[in-house]
Enzyme design. Sequence first.
Site, short mmCIF file in Angstrom:
data_model
loop_
_atom_site.label_atom_id
_atom_site.label_comp_id
_atom_site.label_asym_id
_atom_site.label_seq_id
_atom_site.Cartn_x
_atom_site.Cartn_y
_atom_site.Cartn_z
N LYS A 1 1.98 -13.24 -2.43
CA LYS A 1 1.56 -13.98 -3.63
C LYS A 1 2.15 -13.36 -4.89
O LYS A 1 2.67 -14.06 -5.76
CB LYS A 1 0.03 -13.98 -3.72
CG LYS A 1 -0.51 -14.36 -5.09
CD LYS A 1 -2.01 -14.30 -5.16
CE LYS A 1 -2.61 -12.95 -5.46
NZ LYS A 1 -2.59 -12.51 -6.86
N ASN A 2 2.08 -12.03 -4.99
CA ASN A 2 2.49 -11.38 -6.24
C ASN A 2 4.00 -11.24 -6.39
O ASN A 2 4.49 -10.77 -7.42
CB ASN A 2 1.79 -10.03 -6.39
CG ASN A 2 0.31 -10.20 -6.66
OD1 ASN A 2 -0.14 -11.31 -6.96
ND2 ASN A 2 -0.45 -9.12 -6.55
N CYS B 1 -11.11 -10.06 -17.09
CA CYS B 1 -11.55 -10.75 -15.88
C CYS B 1 -12.49 -9.82 -15.13
O CYS B 1 -12.83 -8.74 -15.63
CB CYS B 1 -10.37 -11.20 -15.03
SG CYS B 1 -9.56 -9.86 -14.18
N ARG C 1 -7.75 -5.87 -18.87
CA ARG C 1 -6.42 -6.39 -18.60
C ARG C 1 -5.71 -6.99 -19.81
O ARG C 1 -5.38 -8.19 -19.83
CB ARG C 1 -6.48 -7.40 -17.44
CG ARG C 1 -7.16 -6.82 -16.21
CD ARG C 1 -7.09 -7.72 -15.04
NE ARG C 1 -5.76 -7.82 -14.47
CZ ARG C 1 -5.45 -8.59 -13.45
NH1 ARG C 1 -6.37 -9.36 -12.91
NH2 ARG C 1 -4.22 -8.62 -12.98
N ASP D 1 -4.94 -3.07 -5.00
CA ASP D 1 -5.28 -4.33 -4.32
C ASP D 1 -5.76 -4.12 -2.88
O ASP D 1 -6.19 -5.07 -2.23
CB ASP D 1 -4.08 -5.29 -4.31
CG ASP D 1 -3.78 -5.82 -5.70
OD1 ASP D 1 -4.64 -5.66 -6.60
OD2 ASP D 1 -2.69 -6.38 -5.90
N ARG E 1 -7.43 -18.00 -3.49
CA ARG E 1 -6.35 -17.77 -4.47
C ARG E 1 -5.22 -16.95 -3.86
O ARG E 1 -4.07 -17.07 -4.28
CB ARG E 1 -6.90 -17.00 -5.69
CG ARG E 1 -7.86 -17.80 -6.51
CD ARG E 1 -8.24 -17.03 -7.73
NE ARG E 1 -7.04 -16.57 -8.42
CZ ARG E 1 -7.04 -15.78 -9.46
NH1 ARG E 1 -8.18 -15.35 -9.96
NH2 ARG E 1 -5.92 -15.41 -10.03
N1 EPU Z 1 -2.15 -2.89 -18.87
C1 EPU Z 1 -2.30 -2.75 -20.23
N2 EPU Z 1 -1.53 -3.54 -21.03
C2 EPU Z 1 -0.63 -4.44 -20.55
C3 EPU Z 1 -0.47 -4.56 -19.14
C4 EPU Z 1 -1.25 -3.77 -18.32
O1 EPU Z 1 -3.11 -1.96 -20.70
O2 EPU Z 1 0.03 -5.11 -21.33
C5 EPU Z 1 -2.97 -2.07 -17.96
C6 EPU Z 1 -3.93 -2.91 -17.13
O3 EPU Z 1 -5.12 -3.22 -17.83
C7 EPU Z 1 -4.16 -2.04 -15.94
C8 EPU Z 1 -2.80 -1.37 -15.75
O4 EPU Z 1 -2.13 -1.48 -17.00
O5 EPU Z 1 -5.13 -1.07 -16.23
C9 EPU Z 1 -1.91 -1.97 -14.66
O6 EPU Z 1 -1.94 -3.38 -14.75
P1 EPU Z 1 -0.69 -4.29 -14.35
O7 EPU Z 1 -0.11 -4.85 -15.59
O8 EPU Z 1 0.19 -3.57 -13.42
O9 EPU Z 1 -1.44 -5.46 -13.59
P2 EPU Z 1 -0.94 -6.96 -13.54
O10 EPU Z 1 0.52 -7.00 -13.65
O11 EPU Z 1 -1.77 -7.78 -14.47
C10 EPU Z 1 -0.53 -7.08 -10.97
C11 EPU Z 1 -1.04 -7.88 -9.82
C12 EPU Z 1 -2.47 -7.48 -9.53
C13 EPU Z 1 -2.50 -5.99 -9.21
C14 EPU Z 1 -1.89 -5.20 -10.37
C15 EPU Z 1 -1.78 -3.71 -10.08
C16 EPU Z 1 0.24 -9.90 -10.01
C17 EPU Z 1 0.28 -11.36 -10.29
N3 EPU Z 1 -0.93 -9.30 -10.14
O12 EPU Z 1 -1.38 -7.38 -12.07
O13 EPU Z 1 -2.88 -8.22 -8.39
O14 EPU Z 1 -3.82 -5.57 -9.01
O15 EPU Z 1 -0.57 -5.69 -10.66
O16 EPU Z 1 -1.01 -3.49 -8.96
O17 EPU Z 1 1.25 -9.32 -9.66
C18 EPU Z 1 -4.40 -9.19 -6.89
O18 EPU Z 1 -3.42 -9.67 -6.28
O19 EPU Z 1 -5.56 -9.20 -6.43
C19 EPU Z 1 -4.18 -8.61 -8.21
C20 EPU Z 1 -5.15 -8.43 -9.09
#
Ligand code: EPU
Length: 417
Positions: free
Chosen positions: A22-23, A117, A122, A305, A397
């Site tokens: 998915k990701n 969320c 996030r 995850d 999802r």
């Molecule tokens: N963060 C910030 N600012 C930003 C971006 C991230 O502070 O602008 C923080 C987040 O709050 C978090 C950390 O950095 O504490 C890492 O977050 P990341 O940005 O890596 O998460 P994401 O890209 O929003 C993706 C996956 C998530 C997975 C995370 C971590 C996708 C679509 N989603 O989210 O997947 O948990 O990386 O590996 O790729 C899931 O599939 O269940 C899921 C939540």
Amino acid sequence: MDKLRIEGRRRLAGRVEIGGAKNAALPAQAACLLTDEAVSLSNLPAVRDVRTMTRVLEGLGAESSADGGDRLTLRVPRIVAEEAPYELVKTMRASVLVLGPLVARHGRARVSLPGGCAIGERPINFHIEGLRRLGAEIVLEHGYVEARAERLRGAEYSFPFKSVTGTENLMMAAALAEGETVLRNCAQEPEVVDVAKLLRAMGAEISGEGTDEIVIRGRTSLGGARHHVIPDRIEAGTYLAAAAMVGEDVVVAGCDPEAMLPILEQFAAAGVEIERGDDSLRVCGPRALAAQDLRTAPHPGYPTDMQAQYVAMMTQAHGTTLVSETIFEHRFMHASELMRMGADLRIDGHNCVVVGPRSLTGAQVMATDLRASACLVLAALAAEGETVIHRIYHLDRGYECMEGKLGRLGAAVERIR
Ligand code: EPU
């Protein structure tokens, strides 16, 4: 709202086929916005988030054609709208992945701010700071992020913390920027590497993906491509956990063991015996599980995850396990529901202490997010009696037909519509 009814303590045996990640699929879909040519994606998982992303893209001008199997072809001849609306973004925060490609190709983008969320705040400040560094003017107004740029310019940006979708968004934007972009402290997840591979197939010049520094030399245009999405390492890990808890002889097929090393090492340390094939994993269980502490971390660390599923597994392990969640603030939402099933858990901020083994009993429980739902399914498989899991739209999802896949392994799982 659909529910899952699970009668626990059935022994699982057989073979489960893993779908596409998915990701990796979601950013690959968003990358289609970067070109007016067709991008054909195969091994897309049949999950709700992928359908939501298709709707977001259709709203922006994408023509989509599915082949009835796991292939979807997307073509965006013209961007007809520049907005990813609140109604869609609120159901899937990964919609923010259209921000970079949209402003890079169209010069304008308006995306609803995703907000917090169930698992944490996030924010998307890194996506915004990075795009500003590439020359976009960004305003946050009325709950939306609005970005504008004549043409993005290559720049340097160092992520304060590794971000998966942040890295993907900036990599896609930089692929159409003028000049060279250097991104530092990048996420190194296999899904990021897969997106880079797709972008390269579309004609982008990218190097360094999979390390913490990615260099992108922008092009004035990109072309179409065909791309096969990588297998879902989290789906595979979830079935491994099920096999470790209640399996007899389970083969998790069509996965990429290499991409799963952090999970495999952790499971091995907890006493799970796993036979590794080229693209499959076999668990002959159940063996006695042993408490083994866990700390989540960005790749190549153990993935957040797969944390909730590990907590479920540790309820059946001998000893006391300390699970530390370092990525998200509130990712122990599964704990209170697990305790209602008889688990002995204590939460203290970022830590969860699991005392095992505990004999779980079936109960009515509520899913709160995608991976918490998977954790409850695992607990239900090990529990005595019947569990009914409510709000499984979270599960849908990210897991394709989990009741079907588990059913074929011999679990007694039924969807109640
Ligand atoms: N963060 C910030 N600012 C930003 C971006 C991230 O502070 O602008 C923080 C987040 O709050 C978090 C950390 O950095 O504490 C890492 O977050 P990341 O940005 O890596 O998460 P994401 O890209 O929003 C993706 C996956 C998530 C997975 C995370 C971590 C996708 C679509 N989603 O989210 O997947 O948990 O990386 O590996 O790729 C899931 O599939 O269940 C899921 C939540």
